[in-house]
Design an enzyme around this catalytic site. Structure first.
Site, short mmCIF file in Angstrom:
data_model
loop_
_atom_site.label_atom_id
_atom_site.label_comp_id
_atom_site.label_asym_id
_atom_site.label_seq_id
_atom_site.Cartn_x
_atom_site.Cartn_y
_atom_site.Cartn_z
N ASP A 190 15.13 127.83 10.39
CA ASP A 190 16.09 127.29 11.35
C ASP A 190 15.48 126.00 11.88
O ASP A 190 14.50 126.05 12.64
CB ASP A 190 16.34 128.29 12.48
CG ASP A 190 17.35 127.79 13.51
OD1 ASP A 190 17.67 126.59 13.50
OD2 ASP A 190 17.81 128.59 14.34
N HIS A 191 16.01 124.86 11.46
CA HIS A 191 15.36 123.59 11.80
C HIS A 191 15.30 123.35 13.30
O HIS A 191 14.49 122.54 13.77
CB HIS A 191 16.05 122.42 11.09
CG HIS A 191 17.44 122.14 11.57
ND1 HIS A 191 18.55 122.76 11.05
CD2 HIS A 191 17.89 121.31 12.53
CE1 HIS A 191 19.63 122.32 11.66
NE2 HIS A 191 19.26 121.44 12.56
N HIS B 250 21.41 129.23 15.74
CA HIS B 250 20.65 128.38 16.65
C HIS B 250 20.64 128.89 18.09
O HIS B 250 19.58 129.05 18.70
CB HIS B 250 21.24 126.96 16.65
CG HIS B 250 21.24 126.33 15.30
ND1 HIS B 250 20.19 126.46 14.40
CD2 HIS B 250 22.15 125.55 14.67
CE1 HIS B 250 20.47 125.79 13.30
NE2 HIS B 250 21.64 125.23 13.44
N ARG C 52 19.50 120.44 -12.18
CA ARG C 52 20.21 120.31 -13.45
C ARG C 52 20.13 118.90 -14.03
O ARG C 52 20.27 118.70 -15.23
CB ARG C 52 21.70 120.68 -13.28
CG ARG C 52 21.96 122.16 -13.14
CD ARG C 52 23.45 122.40 -12.94
NE ARG C 52 23.79 123.82 -12.98
CZ ARG C 52 24.10 124.49 -14.06
NH1 ARG C 52 24.11 123.87 -15.24
NH2 ARG C 52 24.41 125.77 -14.02
#
Length: 514
Positions: free
Chosen positions: A193-194, A256, A57
């Protein structure tokens, strides 16, 4: 000699593509996504035919966006900063102001991408990264579809990455998947999922299936139990309003910890093909016994931290004093579960999971404790220091693997003590700077979904914890706060193992003696 991990010397660059980031002015983009692209660029893993379009934005042009990202990347990559690398990446950064709920923005985006395809040679391959709240996933994918940006042709691809949470319970997860599938095929959706971007997590499969001495021991005949710990020393920080509606169980375990459990428990896949690996992980989650309401009372523990002192001497306030948190909050900041599986490999082997905020250290590990050897031949020896053999997979920090086993203590008497063999990733492969997103972004560009969650995996994870959510909602905790900040959680978490004659592995911090 250490080897650079992120390098085109051993890995080809990604194919031509444009990465469109929704929420380009947000924290995730500044701290993780653009720094990850910087590292990929430094390793020559991004093609010359690559571009980024940031969409948000805020009113600014390409030059202002590039300046903002330069400052953030330099702050977040630290000593890895390289002006030449940044110059190459910066030249590919574009910005577009727009309202992501307005179709006119997407019509303009189509035009902008057509121009970038012609200018940069990105071949109509688009990776849309939704770094926005989940409430916007539906609007964005629907509007992308409405202007044809999700339609794939024979010679191009369109993929969408979304961040957790993937729902807040089983019903909402199913609703989210249905909404995404209205516009996208499952193979176009990349649920990130890091944790799966960490080398040690990926190495679980390699360690298990490429070493002949490990896999024969990886079963109920040899393993006593498994511990999975994801500990955080930080509090909720600026996430108070979100966290107070989620809690440790929803925030961490279906996402996780259960994926880690899947990699640990899976059968050997036919190949490392993404579908083969995900199928085996789903079989593991299918085999996990969801706790009955009665079992929740004995096999699940919750906690909330009060004020305390961290190991570095810092005094920290209670969770209920955090900004945006109800001063009478019943939300848990710690959760622990005891789970079992109904399959041939793991029958009778408990898996203990724990995660929490404001614990003693920032630490993630998996512990495989093997069954004790018979001591009959050592009946006259001093075995007081003879502990069970353990395999420890360190996910973070200090990524590596440790094996503990018994050995004779030098001297004239037969005395047995525990010794450690330790492998550290940094010693062998270098300590390449990374955010945890590099491998995942690169894999998505290449269409490899192995480290991303399938819709079925998400729903199975929520099925496992649904009964715990239901019981905890029906019976609010009355003893919160029940652990001090700077400790390893509530006493009941220790009892979860003590009641079975076991103990959590003692995790030592750098300030503690081993």
């Amino acid at each position: 000699m250490p080897t650079q991990r992120l390098s085109a010397e051993t890995t080809p660059p990604a194919p031509p593509n444009a990465m469109i980031i929704f929420g380009a002015a947000g924290d995730l983009t500044k701290r993780k996504l653009i720094p990850a692209l910087f590292h990929l660029c430094h390793g020559n893993l991004l093609p010359d035919t690559f571009a980024v379009v940031g969409l948000d934005r805020l009113e600014m042009d390409d030059t202002a966006f590039q300046a903002m990202m330069a400052e953030e990347v330099q702050r977040n990559v630290g000593s890895a900063w390289n002006a030449e690398t940044w110059a190459r990446l910066c030249d590919r950064l574009h910005y577009m102001q727009g309202n992501i709920t307005d179709q006119a923005t997407y019509i303009e985006l189509c035009e902008r991408l057509s121009g970038i395809d012609a200018e940069r040679g990105t071949d109509g391959n688009y990776l849309f990264y939704l770094a926005v709240p989940p409430s916007l996933f539906g609007d964005i994918t629907r509007l992308l579809g409405a202007v044809g940006l999700t339609a794939e042709c024979e010679n191009d691809w369109r993929r969408v990455i979304i961040e957790k949470p993937f729902g807040i319970d089983l019903d909402s997860a199913k609703a989210l998947n249905r909404m995404l599938h209205e516009t996208l095929d499952e193979d176009q959706i990349y649920r990130i999922d890091h944790y799966l971007g960490k080398e040690t997590v990926q190495n679980i499969m390699v360690f298990r299936f490429s070493n002949g001495f490990i896999e024969p021991l990886w079963n109920r005949q040899h393993i006593d139990h498994v511990q999975i710990t994801v500990a955080e020393s930080v509090g909720v920080e600026h996430r108070g309003p979100y966290y107070d509606t989620a809690g440790a169980l929803r925030d961490m375990i279906p996402n996780h910890l259960l994926v880690l459990l899947g990699f640990l428990g899976m059968e050997p896949p036919n190949s490392f093909d993404s579908q083969a690996v995900r199928d085996e992980i789903n079989k593991v989650l299918d085999a996990v016994h969801p706790l009955t309401p009665e079992q929740v009372l004995t096999n699940a523990v919750r906690g909330q931290y009060g004020e305390g002192v961290m190991p570095n001497g810092e005094k920290v306030p209670a969770y209920r004093s955090s900004p945006g948190v109800d001063p009478n909050s019943r939300t848990e900041t710690f959760a622990a579960l005891k789970l079992t599986m109904d399959n041939w490999r793991w029958a009778g082997v408990p898996f203990y999971l724990r995660t929490g905020k404001r614990l003693t250290a920032q630490y993630t590990e998996v512990v495989i404790q093997f069954k004790r050897a018979p001591k009959i031949m050592f009946k006259d020896a001093d075995t007081a220091q003879m502990n069970p053999d353990m395999l420890v997979l360190r996910i973070q920090p200090n990524e590596g693997i440790q094996i503990s086993f018994g050995a004779k203590i030098p001297g004239p008497r037969m005395r047995v003590g525990t010794v450690n063999m330790d492998f550290c990733y940094a010693d062998y492969f270098g300590n390449a700077p990374a955010t945890g997103y590099e491998t995942l972004i690169y894999d998505c560009m290449n269409g490899d979904a192995t480290l991303f969650k399938h819709a079925d995996t998400v729903e199975k994870g929520w099925e496992i914890v649904q009964s715990v959510q239901d019981v905890w909602s029906a019976l609010p905790a009355r003893d919160f706060p029940n652990y001090a900040a700077g400790t390893w959680g509530p006493a009941a978490a220790g009892d979860l193992l003590k009641n079975d004659g076991r103990l959590w592995r003692r995790i030592t911090t750098p300030d503690e003696p081993t």
